[in-house]
Design an enzyme around this catalytic site. Structure first.
Site, PDB file in Angstrom:
ATOM      1  N   LYS A 109       0.807  -1.256   0.234  1.00  0.00           N
ATOM      2  CA  LYS A 109       0.369   0.116  -0.225  1.00  0.00           C
ATOM      3  C   LYS A 109       1.320   1.289   0.296  1.00  0.00           C
ATOM      4  O   LYS A 109       2.181   1.281   0.276  1.00  0.00           O
ATOM      5  CB  LYS A 109      -0.509   0.112   1.176  1.00  0.00           C
ATOM      6  CG  LYS A 109      -1.862  -1.322   0.807  1.00  0.00           C
ATOM      7  CD  LYS A 109      -3.071  -0.302   1.886  1.00  0.00           C
ATOM      8  CE  LYS A 109      -4.187  -1.482   1.770  1.00  0.00           C
ATOM      9  NZ  LYS A 109      -5.307  -2.411   2.645  1.00  0.00           N
ATOM     10  N   ARG A 131      -2.502 -10.337   5.086  1.00  0.00           N
ATOM     11  CA  ARG A 131      -2.742 -10.476   3.776  1.00  0.00           C
ATOM     12  C   ARG A 131      -1.996  -9.969   2.683  1.00  0.00           C
ATOM     13  O   ARG A 131      -1.813  -9.020   3.232  1.00  0.00           O
ATOM     14  CB  ARG A 131      -4.116  -9.210   3.402  1.00  0.00           C
ATOM     15  CG  ARG A 131      -5.394  -9.849   2.584  1.00  0.00           C
ATOM     16  CD  ARG A 131      -6.087  -9.281   1.268  1.00  0.00           C
ATOM     17  NE  ARG A 131      -6.307  -9.409   1.043  1.00  0.00           N
ATOM     18  CZ  ARG A 131      -6.152  -8.086   0.063  1.00  0.00           C
ATOM     19  NH1 ARG A 131      -5.159  -7.313   0.121  1.00  0.00           N
ATOM     20  NH2 ARG A 131      -7.138  -8.793  -1.059  1.00  0.00           N
TER      21      ARG A 131
END
Length: 263
Positions: free
Chosen positions: A204, A242
């Site tokens: 991210k 994740r």
């Protein structure tokens, strides 16, 4: 939890796994690298992403879910649509990973309750088109926890049992880099809510602040930072992380487990 994006427009891999056979092969590769769960997604949720219909989403993910479930894999599906959730659980998925926490589709709680699947309730505000404008908090930890409590209450009202629920702070969803780092540093507040916690930091944008500036714009250059976050999240009590790149993270969480076991 290894990520397989069956989408043409993922921020992290640019549609590399969009073909069904390629997606299945990639999932198998992640399993050999040590993934315990494969999280299959058919709709991009990156900021600004346009939605797809539930029918298109199901057409993308169902063949992948069916193939992996037949082989005994534990499969999660990343969806905000109740119809998709019902279809994938019927096809063998065991986990519904809803980034909207039930806000996108009021029928989701009932669908998950009937299916008996594990339900990942993520914190979110707005939609992929609007969420960046909603990243405003006085106390991000307290507010995310309060909003997750509300989502849990609504899920219970829809029939979801406590043992089905996993919480996700929603890093990057209506949050800036400072918010994300603060939530990670206070995972204990999230685990104190009484449910397992999933952390999804992989590749991210907020991680670009800790990689060399020349590489900051490249999602794949954030994999080492992701591994470090994964180890620290595991050390802080996360149920799962994740990630897109499994091998190094699997090592990292095993190191964290060994470290904790010898304290």
């Amino acid at each position: 939890m290894g990520v397989v994006n069956v989408t043409p427009d993922s921020f992290s891999d640019g549609g590399q796994w969009y073909d069904t056979d390629v997606a299945i092969a990639h999932a198998r590769h992640l399993l050999t690298q040590g993934a315990d769960i494969i999280d299959v997604g058919g709709e991009s949720t990156r900021p600004g992403a346009a939605p797809v219909t539930p029918a298109e989403e199901a057409a993308r993910v169902l063949p992948v879910v069916e193939a992996l479930a037949r082989e005994g894999a534990v499969v999660s599906v990343d969806t905000v649509n109740a119809a998709t959730a019902e279809a994938v659980v019927a096809a063998g998925a065991q986990i519904v990973n809803d980034v909207s926490g039930g806000l996108a589709d009021a029928a989701m709680a009932g669908a998950v309750a009937r299916a008996g699947a594990v339900y990942v309730i993520q914190h979110w505000r707005g939609t992929p088109e609007t969420m960046n404008s909603l990243a405003v908090y006085d106390d991000v930890v307290a507010e995310v926890c309060a909003e997750l409590r509300d989502r849990v209450h609504q899920a219970r009202a829809g029939g979801v049992r406590d043992h089905q629920i996993v919480l996700d702070p929603g890093l990057g969803f209506a949050k800036n880099a400072e918010h994300n780092w603060t939530l990670l540093a206070h995972l204990d507040a999230l685990t104190a809510l009484g449910h397992p916690v999933l952390v999804g930091a992989s590749r991210k944008r907020f991680l670009s602040g800790v990689v060399p500036p020349a590489l900051a714009a490249e999602p794949l250059a954030r994999d080492h930072a992701t591994t470090a976050v994964s180890a620290l999240a595991a050390q802080s009590g996360a149920w799962a992380v994740r990630v897109h790149e499994v091998a190094a993270t699997a090592d990292a969480v095993r190191v964290a487990a060994a470290w904790r076991a010898h304290r």
